[in-house]
Design a protein around this motif. Sequence first.
Motif, PDB file in Angstrom:
ATOM      1  N   ILE A 310       0.835  -1.209   0.000  1.00  0.00           N
ATOM      2  CA  ILE A 310       0.000   0.000   0.000  1.00  0.00           C
ATOM      3  C   ILE A 310       0.866   1.253   0.000  1.00  0.00           C
ATOM      4  N   LYS A 311       1.939   1.252   0.785  1.00  0.00           N
ATOM      5  CA  LYS A 311       2.862   2.396   0.817  1.00  0.00           C
ATOM      6  C   LYS A 311       3.444   2.651  -0.575  1.00  0.00           C
ATOM      7  N   SER A 312       3.860   1.579  -1.252  1.00  0.00           N
ATOM      8  CA  SER A 312       4.425   1.713  -2.597  1.00  0.00           C
ATOM      9  C   SER A 312       3.390   2.243  -3.585  1.00  0.00           C
ATOM     10  N   GLU A 313       2.142   1.746  -3.470  1.00  0.00           N
ATOM     11  CA  GLU A 313       1.077   2.174  -4.376  1.00  0.00           C
ATOM     12  C   GLU A 313       0.809   3.676  -4.241  1.00  0.00           C
ATOM     13  N   ILE A 314       0.767   4.167  -3.020  1.00  0.00           N
ATOM     14  CA  ILE A 314       0.511   5.589  -2.790  1.00  0.00           C
ATOM     15  C   ILE A 314       1.694   6.429  -3.239  1.00  0.00           C
ATOM     16  N   GLU A 315       2.901   5.969  -2.960  1.00  0.00           N
ATOM     17  CA  GLU A 315       4.091   6.713  -3.388  1.00  0.00           C
ATOM     18  C   GLU A 315       4.189   6.791  -4.902  1.00  0.00           C
ATOM     19  N   ASN A 316       3.777   5.743  -5.592  1.00  0.00           N
ATOM     20  CA  ASN A 316       3.778   5.768  -7.062  1.00  0.00           C
ATOM     21  C   ASN A 316       2.784   6.794  -7.599  1.00  0.00           C
ATOM     22  N   THR A 317       1.629   6.887  -6.958  1.00  0.00           N
ATOM     23  CA  THR A 317       0.630   7.866  -7.390  1.00  0.00           C
ATOM     24  C   THR A 317       1.106   9.289  -7.100  1.00  0.00           C
ATOM     25  N   ILE A 318       1.763   9.491  -5.970  1.00  0.00           N
ATOM     26  CA  ILE A 318       2.321  10.806  -5.641  1.00  0.00           C
ATOM     27  C   ILE A 318       3.383  11.192  -6.668  1.00  0.00           C
ATOM     28  N   ALA A 319       4.236  10.226  -7.043  1.00  0.00           N
ATOM     29  CA  ALA A 319       5.281  10.495  -8.034  1.00  0.00           C
ATOM     30  C   ALA A 319       4.674  10.891  -9.375  1.00  0.00           C
ATOM     31  N   LEU A 320       3.534  10.291  -9.730  1.00  0.00           N
ATOM     32  CA  LEU A 320       2.852  10.645 -10.973  1.00  0.00           C
ATOM     33  C   LEU A 320       2.447  12.110 -10.951  1.00  0.00           C
ATOM     34  N   ALA A 321       1.914  12.556  -9.814  1.00  0.00           N
ATOM     35  CA  ALA A 321       1.498  13.957  -9.690  1.00  0.00           C
ATOM     36  C   ALA A 321       2.698  14.898  -9.720  1.00  0.00           C
ATOM     37  N   GLN A 322       3.767  14.512  -9.051  1.00  0.00           N
ATOM     38  CA  GLN A 322       4.931  15.389  -8.945  1.00  0.00           C
ATOM     39  C   GLN A 322       5.734  15.469 -10.238  1.00  0.00           C
ATOM     40  N   LYS A 323       5.959  14.323 -10.881  1.00  0.00           N
ATOM     41  CA  LYS A 323       6.892  14.272 -12.016  1.00  0.00           C
ATOM     42  C   LYS A 323       6.209  14.325 -13.377  1.00  0.00           C
ATOM     43  N   ASN A 324       5.059  13.664 -13.490  1.00  0.00           N
ATOM     44  CA  ASN A 324       4.382  13.628 -14.793  1.00  0.00           C
ATOM     45  C   ASN A 324       3.478  14.837 -14.994  1.00  0.00           C
ATOM     46  N   TYR A 325       2.538  15.023 -14.063  1.00  0.00           N
ATOM     47  CA  TYR A 325       1.568  16.095 -14.222  1.00  0.00           C
ATOM     48  C   TYR A 325       2.055  17.417 -13.645  1.00  0.00           C
ATOM     49  N   LYS A 326       2.916  17.332 -12.625  1.00  0.00           N
ATOM     50  CA  LYS A 326       3.425  18.541 -11.966  1.00  0.00           C
ATOM     51  C   LYS A 326       2.276  19.429 -11.472  1.00  0.00           C
ATOM     52  N   LYS A 327       1.232  18.766 -11.002  1.00  0.00           N
ATOM     53  CA  LYS A 327       0.023  19.461 -10.541  1.00  0.00           C
ATOM     54  C   LYS A 327      -0.411  18.911  -9.185  1.00  0.00           C
ATOM     55  N   ASP A 328      -1.097  19.748  -8.433  1.00  0.00           N
ATOM     56  CA  ASP A 328      -1.612  19.362  -7.122  1.00  0.00           C
ATOM     57  C   ASP A 328      -2.950  18.641  -7.294  1.00  0.00           C
ATOM     58  N   ILE A 329      -2.909  17.424  -7.838  1.00  0.00           N
ATOM     59  CA  ILE A 329      -4.149  16.703  -8.140  1.00  0.00           C
ATOM     60  C   ILE A 329      -4.834  16.195  -6.874  1.00  0.00           C
ATOM     61  N   PHE A 330      -4.131  16.177  -5.743  1.00  0.00           N
ATOM     62  CA  PHE A 330      -4.727  15.713  -4.485  1.00  0.00           C
ATOM     63  C   PHE A 330      -5.329  16.862  -3.684  1.00  0.00           C
ATOM     64  N   ASP A 331      -5.170  18.091  -4.146  1.00  0.00           N
ATOM     65  CA  ASP A 331      -5.601  19.286  -3.411  1.00  0.00           C
ATOM     66  C   ASP A 331      -4.930  19.352  -2.041  1.00  0.00           C
ATOM     67  N   ILE A 332      -3.635  19.098  -2.042  1.00  0.00           N
ATOM     68  CA  ILE A 332      -2.854  19.162  -0.804  1.00  0.00           C
ATOM     69  C   ILE A 332      -2.784  20.588  -0.276  1.00  0.00           C
ATOM     70  N   ALA A 333      -2.784  21.569  -1.181  1.00  0.00           N
ATOM     71  CA  ALA A 333      -2.691  22.968  -0.761  1.00  0.00           C
ATOM     72  C   ALA A 333      -3.836  23.348   0.164  1.00  0.00           C
ATOM     73  N   SER A 334      -5.033  22.857  -0.135  1.00  0.00           N
ATOM     74  CA  SER A 334      -6.179  23.169   0.721  1.00  0.00           C
ATOM     75  C   SER A 334      -6.007  22.550   2.101  1.00  0.00           C
ATOM     76  N   GLU A 335      -5.458  21.334   2.152  1.00  0.00           N
ATOM     77  CA  GLU A 335      -5.204  20.692   3.438  1.00  0.00           C
ATOM     78  C   GLU A 335      -4.158  21.475   4.233  1.00  0.00           C
ATOM     79  N   LEU A 336      -3.119  21.936   3.541  1.00  0.00           N
ATOM     80  CA  LEU A 336      -2.081  22.730   4.199  1.00  0.00           C
ATOM     81  C   LEU A 336      -2.661  24.025   4.769  1.00  0.00           C
ATOM     82  N   LYS A 337      -3.523  24.646   3.987  1.00  0.00           N
ATOM     83  CA  LYS A 337      -4.128  25.913   4.418  1.00  0.00           C
ATOM     84  C   LYS A 337      -4.972  25.704   5.665  1.00  0.00           C
ATOM     85  N   LYS A 338      -5.704  24.592   5.731  1.00  0.00           N
ATOM     86  CA  LYS A 338      -6.564  24.326   6.878  1.00  0.00           C
ATOM     87  C   LYS A 338      -5.767  23.959   8.123  1.00  0.00           C
TER      88      LYS A 338
END
Length: 375
Positions: A310-338
């Motif tokens: 499960i850890k590997s699966e989530i890290e792979n999805t995070i890497a997709l957002a960071q390296k491929n899309y380079k977008k905050d697809i998880f809306d982490i910014a909103s969580e940080l703001k809260k």
Amino acid sequence: MKWIKQCILFLAVCFLSGCWDNKEMEDRSYIITMGIDKSTDDNRYVITLAPAQLSSMNSGEESSSSEAPEKGIIVKGDTIATAIRQADTYSSRQVYLGQLKTVVLGKELLQEKEYLQSVLDELERNQDISGKIILLGTKGTAKECIDAILEADASTGLFIWDFYKNTAQDVAVTRKLDLETFLREIRSSSGSSILPKIEATEQGIKIGGGIVISNYAFIGSLTGKQEEGVLLLKGMGKGAVIDGIWKNNTIPMWIYKNKSKLYFSEQNNELFCHIQLFIEGSAEGSSLESKSIFDSDSLTELENIFEIIIKSEIENTIALAQKNYKKDIFDIASELKKKNFELYNKYGTDANEMIQNMHFDVSVSVKIRTIGVVD
């Protein structure tokens, strides 16, 4: 299925028997599913409508697979409203969207920010359309999906509705996303969200994975496994089945509880997102190891195996957002703001830049509560 059809008929009668208006049920064409594509001519949209076949519903008969499947009604217009009015000119029954359940958006439309914003605005303002309609996106055309839906259920077009009612909770590769929720997500994140993905395949309709939206436009898609990673990260992974290898046997674990906790920290002027996942599941044991699988040491070993997967699966999805899309697809910014406004002011004002530079620390705790033995 039968009771759903009866409910639609009952609701339709309720709407029409009051002071709403004087139209009889047979005078309306009830649209259950609608597909919206970008037009290639002078019109903005191509709308594909899937009407309910009231005669089949009323008789209680299922659609015969030997019969030619119904095709969607195709209309065009610069707005949804004008397209619907055009549909009325071709039919003796007035098109009615008050029983609309699902809307599919085509890829070419999703690629255009202006088009998607206009469609969402019109869906929201239409008084006949409920905010609880299910939204989906596709990498092809919405028309292909509507035609495939009608092949699966020509009488009602309730295939998607039934899928989310009966099946989605057992696969966890998609989520039910209604119009109200999508609008709330996309507005709070400056245009980012993930639509459930639907595809028309040779085998029929397939629902799973996601359509990634950033700045109100399509940027890519997620496989079912990648979407599963997103749902697990957000604490919405109930129903997922994870396969682990233990003593040369494949052991599936069904997740029946998934909690996620996010918090943030700063280390050496760098932003860290800490993700803690708490999973409870039921593992199926192989008859070859049916005795030893009940041992506490074996359970601990199994839990460790699933934690790594499960850890590997989530890290792979995070890497997709960071390296491929380079977008905050998880809306982490909103969580940080809260959760940490001070760090948000320092790092989170540009969400996409933030996600690329953020460090993720993922920890997973798995507890196997029940064991089933496969004979």
